[in-house]
Scaffold this motif. Sequence first.
Motif, PDB file in Angstrom:
ATOM      1  N   THR A  24       0.841  -1.268   0.046  1.00  0.00           N
ATOM      2  CA  THR A  24      -0.019   0.136   0.056  1.00  0.00           C
ATOM      3  C   THR A  24       0.895   1.354  -0.176  1.00  0.00           C
ATOM      4  O   THR A  24       0.381   2.269  -0.769  1.00  0.00           O
ATOM      5  CB  THR A  24      -0.869  -0.012   1.262  1.00  0.00           C
ATOM      6  N   THR A 104       0.712   7.073   2.340  1.00  0.00           N
ATOM      7  CA  THR A 104      -0.284   6.489   2.984  1.00  0.00           C
ATOM      8  C   THR A 104      -1.065   7.311   3.776  1.00  0.00           C
ATOM      9  O   THR A 104      -2.305   7.281   3.861  1.00  0.00           O
ATOM     10  CB  THR A 104      -0.118   4.995   3.674  1.00  0.00           C
ATOM     11  N   SER A 107      -2.851   9.711   2.007  1.00  0.00           N
ATOM     12  CA  SER A 107      -4.270   9.296   1.554  1.00  0.00           C
ATOM     13  C   SER A 107      -5.325   8.860   2.320  1.00  0.00           C
ATOM     14  O   SER A 107      -6.616   9.549   2.090  1.00  0.00           O
ATOM     15  CB  SER A 107      -3.875   7.914   0.938  1.00  0.00           C
ATOM     16  N   GLU A 108      -4.970   8.662   3.550  1.00  0.00           N
ATOM     17  CA  GLU A 108      -6.259   8.337   4.638  1.00  0.00           C
ATOM     18  C   GLU A 108      -6.408   9.513   5.118  1.00  0.00           C
ATOM     19  O   GLU A 108      -7.834   9.846   5.131  1.00  0.00           O
ATOM     20  CB  GLU A 108      -5.281   7.679   5.834  1.00  0.00           C
ATOM     21  N   LEU A 423      -9.180   2.584   1.274  1.00  0.00           N
ATOM     22  CA  LEU A 423      -8.115   3.203   0.542  1.00  0.00           C
ATOM     23  C   LEU A 423      -8.104   2.922  -1.053  1.00  0.00           C
ATOM     24  O   LEU A 423      -8.130   3.744  -1.992  1.00  0.00           O
ATOM     25  CB  LEU A 423      -6.660   3.472   1.058  1.00  0.00           C
ATOM     26  N   ARG A 427      -9.504   5.146  -4.164  1.00  0.00           N
ATOM     27  CA  ARG A 427      -8.269   5.787  -4.821  1.00  0.00           C
ATOM     28  C   ARG A 427      -8.241   6.899  -5.648  1.00  0.00           C
ATOM     29  O   ARG A 427      -7.573   7.774  -5.775  1.00  0.00           O
ATOM     30  CB  ARG A 427      -7.057   4.791  -5.388  1.00  0.00           C
TER      31      ARG A 427
END
Length: 432
Positions: A24, A104, A107-108, A423, A427
């Motif tokens: 990820t 990551t 993105s979160e 995620l 995306r």
Amino acid sequence: MLQIIKEANNFIWGLPLLFILMDTHIYFTLKLHAPQRKILYAIRLSLGMENTDNKNLSPFSALSTTLAATLGTGNIIGVSTAVALGGPGAVFWCWITGILGMATAYSECYLSVLFRSRQKDGTFVGGPMYVLQNGLHNNTLGSFYALCTLIAAFGIGSTTQSNSVTQAAYASFHISPHISGLILAFLTGCVILGGIKAIGSLCERVVPAISFFYLFGCFLLLILYHRQLPAACIWILKDAFSITSIAGGFVGSTLQLALRYGIARGLFTNEAGIGTSAIAAAASGTYDPKIQAYVSMTAVFWDTVVMCLVTGLVIVSNMLYDPASVQNIPETALTAAAFAHLPYVGDAFLTISLAAFAITTLIGWSYFGEKATEYLLGKKGIPYYKLLYVIMIYLGAIIPMRLVWECTDLINGLMVIPNILALYFLRRHIKS
């Protein structure tokens, strides 16, 4: 029960989960064209933005709340166990995990700001549970994640942190765990009763101060170890890619061991992939998800890329400076062995640092658990949650912790799955 949970953790936190999380990290690093390259821009944003929404947190307060929850015993004790079990090369892989994990975390936090909800009083609430509810339209997974967060708040958030403080206070100053537990419960209760604004205000003042305090001690030690520092860096790099077993920590270290323990400790300290940091990010008054994502991404940078690396350099340099000091000691004591060489104040310095980090973690995680409670039970459940959280702080100070630690690790592992699913499925919404 303890043995069953330990075996479950060995499986969950073994190769399957480590592979999923690292995959990820790499995927979003490539998809978003390496948001890590904008780290200096992100740091300037975190320090320079003013809050235009008085009902919610400033970007810096949201970042400080995240750091309050993530900076702690993992940066000090976690790095010690990583080196002990995985060899000096584990420091390198822990650092790489932090570098890649920033994508990551970006993105979160982006998704949590994008899919958060606004309450009647004007405050924002969000996090992976709201991403699952509003983005994937899956209330079941949202409730599952919130339940795991609530359980984790009572584990890693309250009991384990209070236990770390009271044990350190007893070892260094012979203060009774009962007294330490009552003081911690009282102080934390006073803060969390004030709500998120009080938590954010305290964190933005205290977290930078204790971080600089701890780093100051580390840099004093690196000056003391300046002759060993170049050799320590070379040892870390060689050990990180060693295929054959060589001496390292308490066991022979290989590439597999260095990868396993370095990556696992890196993921544990910065929580990128677990998703909890996005709960604080969603409470920011920032309306642009990209801006808050960049600001929140710096939490992983400070937590793992800086703090864990500096701690690792101190530990490995001390292994060269005084090899006898790391013989026949527990896996968790490598950092303490290094700080023992700090003239006059070594033991007390580390104890104060551990206590300060643990207290901020108590406060930061109290907010994560509060938002999980609100998601599951509504605002009516929050007073009962806060009361139970304070009680658990005291209980954590006086009860054996092995089962609690294992249960917490298990819950953290379970939280990864719904967060990673969100995620990947969402995306296309994430922009850099």
